[in-house]
Design a protein around this motif. Structure first.
Motif, mmCIF file in Angstrom:
data_model
loop_
_atom_site.group_PDB
_atom_site.id
_atom_site.type_symbol
_atom_site.label_atom_id
_atom_site.label_comp_id
_atom_site.label_asym_id
_atom_site.label_seq_id
_atom_site.Cartn_x
_atom_site.Cartn_y
_atom_site.Cartn_z
ATOM 1 N N THR A 151 0.830 -1.194 0.000
ATOM 2 C CA THR A 151 0.000 0.000 0.000
ATOM 3 C C THR A 151 0.870 1.253 0.000
ATOM 4 O O THR A 151 2.086 1.166 -0.177
ATOM 5 C CB THR A 151 -0.927 -0.003 1.227
ATOM 6 N N ASP A 154 -0.423 7.463 2.045
ATOM 7 C CA ASP A 154 -1.701 8.187 2.052
ATOM 8 C C ASP A 154 -2.876 7.248 2.317
ATOM 9 O O ASP A 154 -3.819 7.605 3.035
ATOM 10 C CB ASP A 154 -1.909 8.921 0.728
ATOM 11 N N LYS A 155 -2.827 6.043 1.735
ATOM 12 C CA LYS A 155 -3.920 5.092 1.947
ATOM 13 C C LYS A 155 -3.977 4.620 3.398
ATOM 14 O O LYS A 155 -5.062 4.413 3.955
ATOM 15 C CB LYS A 155 -3.768 3.906 1.001
ATOM 16 N N ILE A 157 -2.929 6.391 6.034
ATOM 17 C CA ILE A 157 -3.443 7.523 6.812
ATOM 18 C C ILE A 157 -4.968 7.551 6.758
ATOM 19 O O ILE A 157 -5.644 7.728 7.781
ATOM 20 C CB ILE A 157 -2.850 8.847 6.287
ATOM 21 N N ALA A 158 -5.514 7.357 5.568
ATOM 22 C CA ALA A 158 -6.972 7.374 5.404
ATOM 23 C C ALA A 158 -7.626 6.193 6.124
ATOM 24 O O ALA A 158 -8.668 6.349 6.780
ATOM 25 C CB ALA A 158 -7.324 7.349 3.918
ATOM 26 N N ALA A 159 -7.014 5.014 6.027
ATOM 27 C CA ALA A 159 -7.577 3.827 6.680
ATOM 28 C C ALA A 159 -7.550 3.970 8.200
ATOM 29 O O ALA A 159 -8.501 3.582 8.891
ATOM 30 C CB ALA A 159 -6.802 2.585 6.249
ATOM 31 N N ALA A 161 -7.659 6.799 9.836
ATOM 32 C CA ALA A 161 -8.640 7.825 10.181
ATOM 33 C C ALA A 161 -10.037 7.231 10.318
ATOM 34 O O ALA A 161 -10.833 7.674 11.161
ATOM 35 C CB ALA A 161 -8.633 8.938 9.133
ATOM 36 N N ARG A 162 -10.332 6.223 9.514
ATOM 37 C CA ARG A 162 -11.641 5.579 9.610
ATOM 38 C C ARG A 162 -11.827 4.841 10.928
ATOM 39 O O ARG A 162 -12.947 4.502 11.314
ATOM 40 C CB ARG A 162 -11.837 4.611 8.424
ATOM 41 N N THR A 166 -5.341 9.083 14.289
ATOM 42 C CA THR A 166 -4.766 10.142 13.468
ATOM 43 C C THR A 166 -3.262 9.928 13.310
ATOM 44 O O THR A 166 -2.549 9.741 14.307
ATOM 45 C CB THR A 166 -5.012 11.525 14.088
#
Length: 381
Positions: A151, A154-155, A157-159, A161-162, A166
């Motif tokens: 991966t 950025d991916k 970080i987004a995962a 966050a879900r 953070t």
């Protein structure tokens, strides 16, 4: 548990530690006896204890003594807290301060290192000593290594966050993330479970980034395999070895989760195998660069142990060098800040091995955010 009860528990644990019991054992024993303590209580008590170990001398000075009670008095004073609010004697709180305790303690600067190692640290760090010593009083951030075999940063970080975690990119490595909110949730996250990221210090990742991959790589002191996995994620064909096979027991499962391959070989098998293009030796060391994470280590280390470690490091370099193919690389690393373990070892090896040359040397300190690390990249003739 009330905040005051947590302080009382920390006092009990520190006193047991000062009697010679390893801190992790004391914490485990306390948790088993204290079934009333919830997970947040256990985490808070642990934080109190480790903060005290990072700041042992200065807290003792502020508290006017070396007992667990004095150290926690000093800790509260360091935080600007009213000690009397916690030392009430009510419920499970510590007993009120005595008249002597009310006036005990000094606020002048105290170095939070054993006296015997202070000259070596000052000589090794030069003008950066004071800033690094201050930085090492603080808790280390939680860093993650993004598994670039699967991966992107950025991916991840987004995962995260879900899952209300953070994380931000850290500039020590292109794979490094610093977790800034809810770090304790990571171990139960899908990101961890699916092998998209692992816990690894940012400077440790930077060291892995700097190791040349010119063919098969041997991680000679692999331990738990963090750097083996990082090298494999870069596309290297990695073999792992450690003098303690038990330390490597988790590597197969970690590699499976990460979707990479790491072979494991014993020393006799290595000596029969073809030489390696790169042999990476993350040698046993004092751990001085990681004392924010293992503050007990700086108080446990002795002069005699350090001298034995220096001998072991030289032996590791000699053995590892014999496994390097002609024209190949020996990468020597420590998580130490001490010149005796770092530059002196590298220079000593070069002096004893004519024809070998230095490709590069790299120093990392907590002032860059991660742990203290050293890396010397050497080439065989």
């Amino acid at each position: 548990m009330t905040p005051a009860a947590r302080i009382a528990a920390a006092i009990e644990i520190l006193d047991a530690w000062r009697e010679g019991t390893p801190v992790e054992k004391v914490l485990t024993n306390w948790a088993r006896r204290s079934r009333f303590a919830g997970s947040k209580d256990r985490a808070a008590v642990r934080d109190h204890v480790f903060e005290a170990l990072r700041n042992l001398n200065s807290f003792a000075a502020l508290g006017g003594g070396e007992s667990g009670r004095a150290i926690m008095i000093g800790a509260l004073r360091n935080q600007g807290q009213d000690v009397d609010d916690y030392f009430t004697g009510e419920g499970h709180a510590p007993t009120p301060l005595t008249e002597a305790e009310q006036t005990a303690g000094i606020a002048e600067h105290v170095v939070d290192l054993p006296a015997w190692i202070l000259p070596q640290m000052q000589g090794s760090l030069g003008e950066d000593f004071s800033a690094i010593e201050q930085a090492m009083r603080q808790r280390a951030p939680l860093f993650l290594r993004v598994n670039q075999a699967r991966t992107t940063r950025d991916k991840v970080i987004a995962a995260l966050a879900r899952e209300d975690i953070t994380a931000i990119a850290h500039d020590l490595s292109e794979t490094a993330l610093e977790v800034t909110e809810n770090p304790r949730r990571f171990a139960a996250s899908a990101v961890y479970r699916d092998g998209l990221a692992e816990i690894q210090d940012a400077a440790s990742q930077a060291v892995s980034d700097l190791i040349p991959i010119e063919g098969p790589v041997l991680d000679f002191c692999a331990g738990g395999g963090g750097k083996s996995l990082a090298l494999a994620a870069r596309g290297a064909k990695v073999t792992a070895h450690d003098i303690s096979e038990a330390r490597m027991r988790d590597i197969p499962e970690r590699a499976r989760r990460a979707g990479v391959r790491v072979d494991i070989k014993s020393l006799p098998a290595l000596k029969k195998a073809p030489k390696f293009a790169t042999v990476f030796a993350d040698a046993p060391c004092s751990g001085a660069g990681s004392w924010r994470r293992d503050p007990e280590g700086k108080w446990r280390l002795t002069e005699e142990q350090l001298q034995k470690t220096l001998t072991t490091q030289a032996e590791v370099m000699r053995t590892a060098a014999g496994l390097v193919m002609p024209g190949g690389i020996l990468a020597y690393a420590t998580c130490s800040l001490l010149e005796a373990e770092n530059d002196a070892q590298s220079s000593g090896f070069l002096a004893d091995h004519p024809g070998w040359s230095e490709v590069s040397r790299h120093h990392f300190t907590p002032l860059q955010g991660g742990d203290g690390f050293f890396l010397a990249v050497l080439r065989k003739p």
